[in-house]
Each structure stands twice: as structure tokens, then as C-alpha cells.
Design an enzyme around this catalytic site. Structure first.
Site, PDB file in Angstrom:
ATOM      1  N   HIS A 130       0.843  -1.200   0.000  1.00 31.60           N
ATOM      2  CA  HIS A 130       0.000   0.000   0.000  1.00 31.60           C
ATOM      3  C   HIS A 130       0.876   1.248   0.000  1.00 31.60           C
ATOM      4  O   HIS A 130       1.320   1.703  -1.045  1.00 31.60           O
ATOM      5  CB  HIS A 130      -0.919  -0.049   1.227  1.00 31.60           C
ATOM      6  CG  HIS A 130      -1.991   0.996   1.238  1.00 31.60           C
ATOM      7  ND1 HIS A 130      -2.246   1.841   0.187  1.00 31.60           N
ATOM      8  CD2 HIS A 130      -2.903   1.330   2.202  1.00 31.60           C
ATOM      9  CE1 HIS A 130      -3.258   2.638   0.496  1.00 31.60           C
ATOM     10  NE2 HIS A 130      -3.664   2.350   1.712  1.00 31.60           N
ATOM     11  N   HIS A 188      -0.557   0.093 -12.176  1.00 32.59           N
ATOM     12  CA  HIS A 188      -1.302   0.354 -10.945  1.00 32.59           C
ATOM     13  C   HIS A 188      -2.469  -0.615 -10.871  1.00 32.59           C
ATOM     14  O   HIS A 188      -3.080  -0.946 -11.901  1.00 32.59           O
ATOM     15  CB  HIS A 188      -1.817   1.799 -10.936  1.00 32.59           C
ATOM     16  CG  HIS A 188      -2.284   2.274  -9.600  1.00 32.59           C
ATOM     17  ND1 HIS A 188      -3.527   1.971  -9.098  1.00 32.59           N
ATOM     18  CD2 HIS A 188      -1.672   3.042  -8.645  1.00 32.59           C
ATOM     19  CE1 HIS A 188      -3.659   2.524  -7.899  1.00 32.59           C
ATOM     20  NE2 HIS A 188      -2.558   3.176  -7.611  1.00 32.59           N
ATOM     21  N   ASP A 218       3.846   6.723  -7.594  1.00 33.79           N
ATOM     22  CA  ASP A 218       4.869   6.285  -6.637  1.00 33.79           C
ATOM     23  C   ASP A 218       6.271   6.370  -7.241  1.00 33.79           C
ATOM     24  O   ASP A 218       7.240   6.669  -6.535  1.00 33.79           O
ATOM     25  CB  ASP A 218       4.588   4.846  -6.190  1.00 33.79           C
ATOM     26  CG  ASP A 218       3.260   4.712  -5.480  1.00 33.79           C
ATOM     27  OD1 ASP A 218       3.032   5.481  -4.535  1.00 33.79           O
ATOM     28  OD2 ASP A 218       2.449   3.864  -5.877  1.00 33.79           O
TER      29      ASP A 218
END
Length: 429
Positions: free
Chosen positions: A266, A307, A365
Site C-alpha cells: 500500500h 497500478h 509512486d
């Protein structure tokens, strides 16, 4: 009342269950399965990937089209024209503030960033090498002991005051955890700095000399917070809601969200990106790792690409890429070996047919990890920064649930253990 119904017929029985089909303002229709229980059935959905756990008006995601909306506003527009404080207001209140509301809200948040001095004493109880996320979990939960004057979750004013306290003090607690880990004195917040700039000041200033906060870096920090502000019913947000459904105080609920965020699947994704770049080590090894990533028999995979939700381009990634380029230019880090690896991987992912066909684009990210690395923030702090950004989203979801009708969360299970059996009395000595 729903005008559409789904009918479920159970083979081998005369049972037919009529289930209402509900429609939201956006997204797929939802089958209301609440009547299943009264008929002796319930559903099996590991990970809740096909289950709507609540009704919400806060955030909408269409992963197929690469859409992310906060209260209806596209994330790209918010990132370009807004700032983190304005997005916090939007998430909490449902509408963008007018200039007077924004000024008042900003003043309230930026003037309540200090924490009780006894929090410093609490810090001393942690090991010096404790992970910052472990420290943050403890400190946030401890806030309930300092602010027990506003813990009535049925009181609207108490909920608002607690929201302000959490949003304003999270950067302070995060910076305290960092300074403690490196043995430097804690730096008090400054009310004259913006939200992102104040955090950078508390992270990197020392009593020995002045620290100048670059507007470019402060803006990049603000964008990282903004782009992580909310992401619908993810693991940590669902954890906050589930904890809150028991009537737990909001500080405890947010601490629970932080704990869920700590998981590498996460909130630890951008930290994993930097670990991957360190593993590659040199540009000359990139082709080898690309080959490993394409090999179905090899467990290695590139972190920061693709993703789970977005089957197209992550809408946050484009904005983060712009900030990434600005930061690298501002800091003159074009020759940093790790960042050069990252830029080469980005180029390959955007041009290589394998990555394009599988839609393995660089995600938020990937770029946020590069920015934080460039800013000099250690990888163990990455998830803490994610938690700062996600706090307003957690609060907004908690407040939405508590303000409406809700039930304590109680998922069911498919039991596959032993059937009922008697205790072996004859075997006792």
C-alpha cells in the site's frame, strides 16, 4: 426505490431472491445484497474487490479511463490551480472555499501546528532506530490523551476541531520522528511558511544556521501531499472506516489507517521504488533488469510501473512528473547515478512496446520516490509523508460515515475448518 432488480435463483431449490440494483452519479451500478442474509446466504469476495462497503460523495475513480475526481473536480485541475490546504477544505466540506474561507482555514491550520511539549518526552521512550511509521502510529494515538476535551463523535464541533488538529499537527509529528531518528534537536514549526515549506523547514533546519525553503521545493512537497490526499476506498481508508464504525475516537482511527498504510503493498510502494533503483545500482545493469521484468518465470518486477486500479495512465503521474523535472532542475541533480537510472527506466517504459502493450506506465509512486530522494528525505520517511497527505482523506471519510447512518463493520466468512466434534474425555489421564 430501485426500478431495476437482479434475480438470484438457487439451483436445487425454489428460492429466488430479488435484489435491487442501485445507481450512483458515476460508475457501475451496484447490486444491493442485504436481503441475502435473511434468506440464509451471503457473498464470498476476498479482498472486497467486488463489494461496495459504503456510499460516499468524496472521491470517484475510473481506473479504465484514468480518471480521479475529488468532489467532482479532476485531480489534474486541482494540482494545476489549487494547493493542498484548498484540497483539504474541499474534501472536508464538499466545496471549494471562497477567498475569505480559504484565508481563514489556512490561518487556522498553520497556527495550530505545535504539539504539547510532553510529546517530546514520549519520543524518548522509543528506540533511536525505531521505524518512523512505528513512532507516528504511537504519537497519533497518544493525541487522544492530550485532546480528550473534544472526543464526542456525535458533536459536530468536536469532529471539526479534531480534524483541524490532525491535519495541522501531522507534519510536526512526522518531522519530530525524523529528527529523533538522526539525533538532532526538534525544530519548531513556523507560522509564516506554507504547509509544504513548513514541513521541509522542520525536517532540515538546525539551530546552528538558517534554512532557506526554496519555493520550487515547497511547491513540489505541497503537490506530493495534494496528489495523495484521497484515493477512495483503499485499504487504509477502509481501515479508518471500519475502526470508526465501532465508535472509536478519531485519533485512534487515523492511527489504524497509518498502520494499514505501512504495508509495502500500500503506502510502501515509493519506498520500494528506491530500493529497486539501489538494487539495479548502475545504468549498465538496466537491460538485465528489464529482461528479468519481461521474463514470466522470473519473480522480479519493476516497482513504480502500472497500478492495481488504473488500467491506463495514472492521472496523478503526469503532474508528479512535471514536479519531478522541476525539482531535479532546481537542485542540479541530473548526474546523480540513482536518478539517472530512474530517468532511463522512465524512457524505456514510455517507449518500449512491451510496457506500452501492458500499460505499465510510470505511476505516482515512481515519480514521488524520485522527488523525495532528490529532496534528501530518507526512504524510511516516504510512507510517513504519504500518511501526512492521506490524513485529510481519512478524516473526510470518517466524518462522512459518522455524520450519516452506519453500522459497525462485521464481515462474514466462508468457514472451512472442522465440523462440530466432542472433546476426547476418554484420552485424559
Amino acid at each position: 426505490m430501485s426500478e431495476k432488480f437482479a434475480r438470484l435463483t438457487i439451483d436445487g431449490s425454489d428460492v429466488t431472491i430479488e435484489l435491487p440494483v442501485l445507481s450512483g452519479t458515476l460508475g457501475a451500478d451496484v447490486i444491493d445484497i442485504q436481503q441475502l442474509t435473511s434468506n440464509g446466504y451471503f457473498t464470498y469476495d476476498p479482498g472486497f474487490v467486488s463489494t461496495a462497503s459504503c456510499e460516499s460523495k468524496i472521491t470517484f475513480i475510473d481506473g479504465e479511463k484514468g480518471i480521479l475526481l475529488h468532489r467532482g473536480y479532476p485531480i489534474e485541475q486541482l494540482a494545476e490551480h489549487s494547493d493542498f490546504l484548498e484540497v483539504i477544505y474541499l474534501l472536508l466540506y464538499g466545496e471549494l472555499p471562497d477567498p475569505q474561507q480559504k484565508a481563514s482555514f489556512g490561518t487556522t491550520i498553520l497556527r495550530h501546528t505545535m504539539v504539547h511539549e510532553q510529546m517530546l518526552e514520549m519520543l524518548k521512550g522509543f528506540r533511536r532506530d525505531a521505524h518512523p511509521m512505528a513512532i507516528i502510529c504511537g504519537l497519533i494515538g497518544a493525541l487522544a490523551s492530550f485532546y480528550h476535551d473534544a472526543l464526542d463523535i456525535t458533536n459536530e464541533h468536536h469532529r471539526e476541531v479534531t480534524a483541524y488538529r490532525l491535519v495541522s499537527k501531522m507534519p510536526t509529528l512526522a518531522a519530530m520522528a525524523y529528527k529523533f531518528s538522526i539525533g538532532q534537536p526538534f525544530i519548531y514549526p513556523r507560522n509564516d511558511l506554507c504547509y509544504g515549506g513548513n514541513f521541509l523547514h522542520m525536517m532540515f533546519a538546525t539551530p546552528c544556521e538558517d534554512y532557506h525553503v526554496s519555493p520550487v521545493l515547497a511547491r513540489a512537497m505541497d503537490r506530493i501531499f495534494l496528489l495523495h490526499a484521497d484515493h477512495e476506498q483503499n485499504a487504509s481508508t477502509s481501515t479508518v472506516r471500519l475502526a470508526g464504525s465501532s465508535g472509536a475516537n478519531p485519533f485512534t482511527c487515523i492511527a489504524a489507517g497509518v498502520a494499514a498504510l505501512w504495508g509495502p503493498a500500500h503506502g510502501g510502494a515509493n519506498e520500494a521504488v528506491l530500493k529497486m533503483l539501489d538494487e539495479i545500482g548502475d545504468e549498465k545493469h538496466i537491460d538485465q533488469f528489464i529482461a528479468k521484468a519481461k521474463d514470466k518465470e522470473d519473480p522480479f518486477r519493476l516497482m513504480g510501473f502500472g497500478h492495481r486500479v488504473y488500467k491506463n495512465f495514472d492521472p496523478r503521474a503526469k503532474v508528479m512528473k512535471e514536479s519531478c523535472d522541476e525539482v531535479l532542475s532546481e537542485l542540479g541533480l541530473a548526474d546523480d547515478p540513482i536518478l539517472k537510472i530512474a530517468k532511463r527506466l522512465e524512457k524505456i517504459a514510455l517507449e518500449d512496446d512491451y510496457f506500452i502493450s501492458k500499460k505499465l506506465y510510470p505511476n505516482v509512486d515512481f515519480y514521488s520516490g524520485i522527488i523525495l530522494k532528490a529532496l534528501g528525505i530518507p526512504t524510511e520517511m516516504f510512507t510517513v509523508i504519504f500518511a501526512i497527505g492521506r490524513t485529510p482523506g481519512w478524516i473526510a471519510h470518517w466524518h462522512e460515515m459518522i455524520s450519516g447512518s452506519y453500522r459497525i463493520g462485521r464481515p462474514r466468512q466462508l468457514y472451512t475448518g472442522p465440523k462440530s466434534r466432542d472433546y476426547p474425555i476418554d484420552n485424559k489421564s
